[in-house]
Design an enzyme around this catalytic site. Structure first.
Site, mmCIF file in Angstrom:
data_model
loop_
_atom_site.group_PDB
_atom_site.id
_atom_site.type_symbol
_atom_site.label_atom_id
_atom_site.label_comp_id
_atom_site.label_asym_id
_atom_site.label_seq_id
_atom_site.Cartn_x
_atom_site.Cartn_y
_atom_site.Cartn_z
ATOM 1 N N ASP A 12 0.869 -1.183 0.000
ATOM 2 C CA ASP A 12 0.000 0.000 0.000
ATOM 3 C C ASP A 12 0.906 1.232 0.000
ATOM 4 O O ASP A 12 2.119 1.132 -0.265
ATOM 5 C CB ASP A 12 -1.017 -0.052 1.152
ATOM 6 C CG ASP A 12 -0.393 0.151 2.523
ATOM 7 O OD1 ASP A 12 0.848 0.305 2.605
ATOM 8 O OD2 ASP A 12 -1.143 0.156 3.511
ATOM 9 N N HIS A 13 0.346 2.381 0.317
ATOM 10 C CA HIS A 13 1.102 3.636 0.262
ATOM 11 C C HIS A 13 2.293 3.661 1.235
ATOM 12 O O HIS A 13 3.234 4.415 1.044
ATOM 13 C CB HIS A 13 0.166 4.808 0.576
ATOM 14 C CG HIS A 13 -0.659 4.580 1.807
ATOM 15 N ND1 HIS A 13 -1.857 3.894 1.763
ATOM 16 C CD2 HIS A 13 -0.453 4.870 3.109
ATOM 17 C CE1 HIS A 13 -2.363 3.810 2.986
ATOM 18 N NE2 HIS A 13 -1.524 4.391 3.823
ATOM 19 N N CYS A 69 2.684 -3.624 3.890
ATOM 20 C CA CYS A 69 1.863 -2.507 4.330
ATOM 21 C C CYS A 69 2.426 -2.055 5.671
ATOM 22 O O CYS A 69 3.513 -2.512 6.061
ATOM 23 C CB CYS A 69 0.376 -2.872 4.385
ATOM 24 S SG CYS A 69 -0.107 -4.063 5.655
ATOM 25 N N GLY A 70 1.736 -1.186 6.380
ATOM 26 C CA GLY A 70 2.298 -0.647 7.616
ATOM 27 C C GLY A 70 2.730 -1.733 8.581
ATOM 28 O O GLY A 70 3.841 -1.737 9.099
ATOM 29 N N THR A 71 1.839 -2.653 8.828
ATOM 30 C CA THR A 71 2.124 -3.765 9.743
ATOM 31 C C THR A 71 2.436 -5.061 9.013
ATOM 32 O O THR A 71 2.890 -6.020 9.643
ATOM 33 C CB THR A 71 0.900 -4.036 10.620
ATOM 34 O OG1 THR A 71 -0.208 -4.340 9.756
ATOM 35 C CG2 THR A 71 0.567 -2.843 11.506
ATOM 36 N N HIS A 102 8.200 -25.455 6.208
ATOM 37 C CA HIS A 102 7.087 -26.227 6.775
ATOM 38 C C HIS A 102 5.735 -25.893 6.172
ATOM 39 O O HIS A 102 4.855 -26.753 6.122
ATOM 40 C CB HIS A 102 7.011 -26.003 8.299
ATOM 41 C CG HIS A 102 8.096 -26.718 9.041
ATOM 42 N ND1 HIS A 102 8.106 -26.849 10.406
ATOM 43 C CD2 HIS A 102 9.237 -27.335 8.592
ATOM 44 C CE1 HIS A 102 9.183 -27.535 10.784
ATOM 45 N NE2 HIS A 102 9.894 -27.830 9.701
ATOM 46 N N ARG A 136 5.606 -34.961 5.984
ATOM 47 C CA ARG A 136 4.446 -34.715 6.845
ATOM 48 C C ARG A 136 3.921 -33.286 6.688
ATOM 49 O O ARG A 136 2.737 -33.021 6.901
ATOM 50 C CB ARG A 136 4.793 -35.003 8.310
ATOM 51 C CG ARG A 136 5.749 -34.021 8.949
ATOM 52 C CD ARG A 136 6.106 -34.445 10.380
ATOM 53 N NE ARG A 136 6.845 -33.430 11.111
ATOM 54 C CZ ARG A 136 8.144 -33.175 10.962
ATOM 55 N NH1 ARG A 136 8.855 -33.874 10.089
ATOM 56 N NH2 ARG A 136 8.737 -32.239 11.670
ATOM 57 N N HIS A 137 4.804 -32.397 6.284
ATOM 58 C CA HIS A 137 4.364 -31.013 6.104
ATOM 59 C C HIS A 137 3.463 -30.879 4.877
ATOM 60 O O HIS A 137 2.572 -30.032 4.849
ATOM 61 C CB HIS A 137 5.572 -30.099 5.988
ATOM 62 C CG HIS A 137 6.471 -30.160 7.182
ATOM 63 N ND1 HIS A 137 6.061 -29.800 8.441
ATOM 64 C CD2 HIS A 137 7.746 -30.602 7.314
ATOM 65 C CE1 HIS A 137 7.042 -29.988 9.309
ATOM 66 N NE2 HIS A 137 8.081 -30.484 8.644
HETATM 67 C C1 RB5 Z 1 -2.597 2.046 6.567
HETATM 68 O O1 RB5 Z 1 -2.542 3.160 7.331
HETATM 69 C C2 RB5 Z 1 -2.406 0.823 7.395
HETATM 70 O O2 RB5 Z 1 -3.607 0.465 7.992
HETATM 71 C C3 RB5 Z 1 -1.874 -0.299 6.561
HETATM 72 O O3 RB5 Z 1 -0.636 0.051 6.008
HETATM 73 C C4 RB5 Z 1 -1.633 -1.619 7.237
HETATM 74 O O4 RB5 Z 1 -0.848 -1.469 8.375
HETATM 75 C C5 RB5 Z 1 -2.813 -2.442 7.480
HETATM 76 O O5 RB5 Z 1 -2.746 -3.589 7.922
#
Ligand code: RB5
Length: 149
Positions: A12-13, A69-71, A102, A136-137
């Site tokens: 994403d951005h 993305c951010g997370t 695995h 097994r995996h």
């Molecule tokens: C965007 O602000 C944020 O929500 C996105 O990058 C991400 O972390 C979502 O999971």
């Protein structure tokens, strides 16, 4: 049959700078980079980009996908909605290696606000450097596809 050496990248951005660093890094390792954007930091929606990248992998066009993305969490959730996709969020090389060995993961998700560039590239190297162990995996991975929506 020639080996598929294509990796699709998307984010994403939040992910443009780290995506560019990963693109340069994996190109240097001999992978063909298929960067499907976005190309600006204008706010966008991670489900669209996670799905678009996942479809490139699920169709066989690309061997692997790396998404950001951010997370790393939201875009991973989107990718995993596409049948045949096994995507994990990793912030450490051990996990990145294990999801290949695995879980036969075919996509890796990274959190831009979680890992710095150096660690992210180590995670990418661990992911791309590991092989699925089968056995097994394989039984367990097959069970994933048996889970109906
Ligand atoms: C965007 O602000 C944020 O929500 C996105 O990058 C991400 O972390 C979502 O999971």
């Amino acid at each position: 049959m020639t080996e598929n050496k294509r990796i699709v990248l998307s984010s994403d951005h939040a992910g443009l700078d780290l995506r560019a660093a990963i693109a340069a890094h994996i190109a240097g390792l001999g992978w063909e980079v298929v960067d499907i954007g976005p190309t600006t930091t204008e706010s966008t929606h991670y489900p669209r980009h996670g799905e678009a990248a996942a479809r490139r992998v699920a169709s066989g066009d690309c061997r692997f996908g790396i998404i950001l993305c951010g997370t790393g969490q939201g875009i991973m959730m989107a990718a995993n909605r596409v049948r045949g996709i096994r995507c994990g969020v990793c912030s450490d090389p051990f996990s990145a290696r294990m999801i290949r060995q695995h879980n036969d993961a075919n996509m890796l998700s990274l959190g831009v606000r979680v890992v710095g560039e150096g660690l992210a590239l180590d995670v990418v190297d661990a992911f791309l450097g590991a092989e699925f162990e089968g056995g097994r995996h394989a039984t367990r991975v097959d069970m994933l596809d048996e889970i109906a929506g």
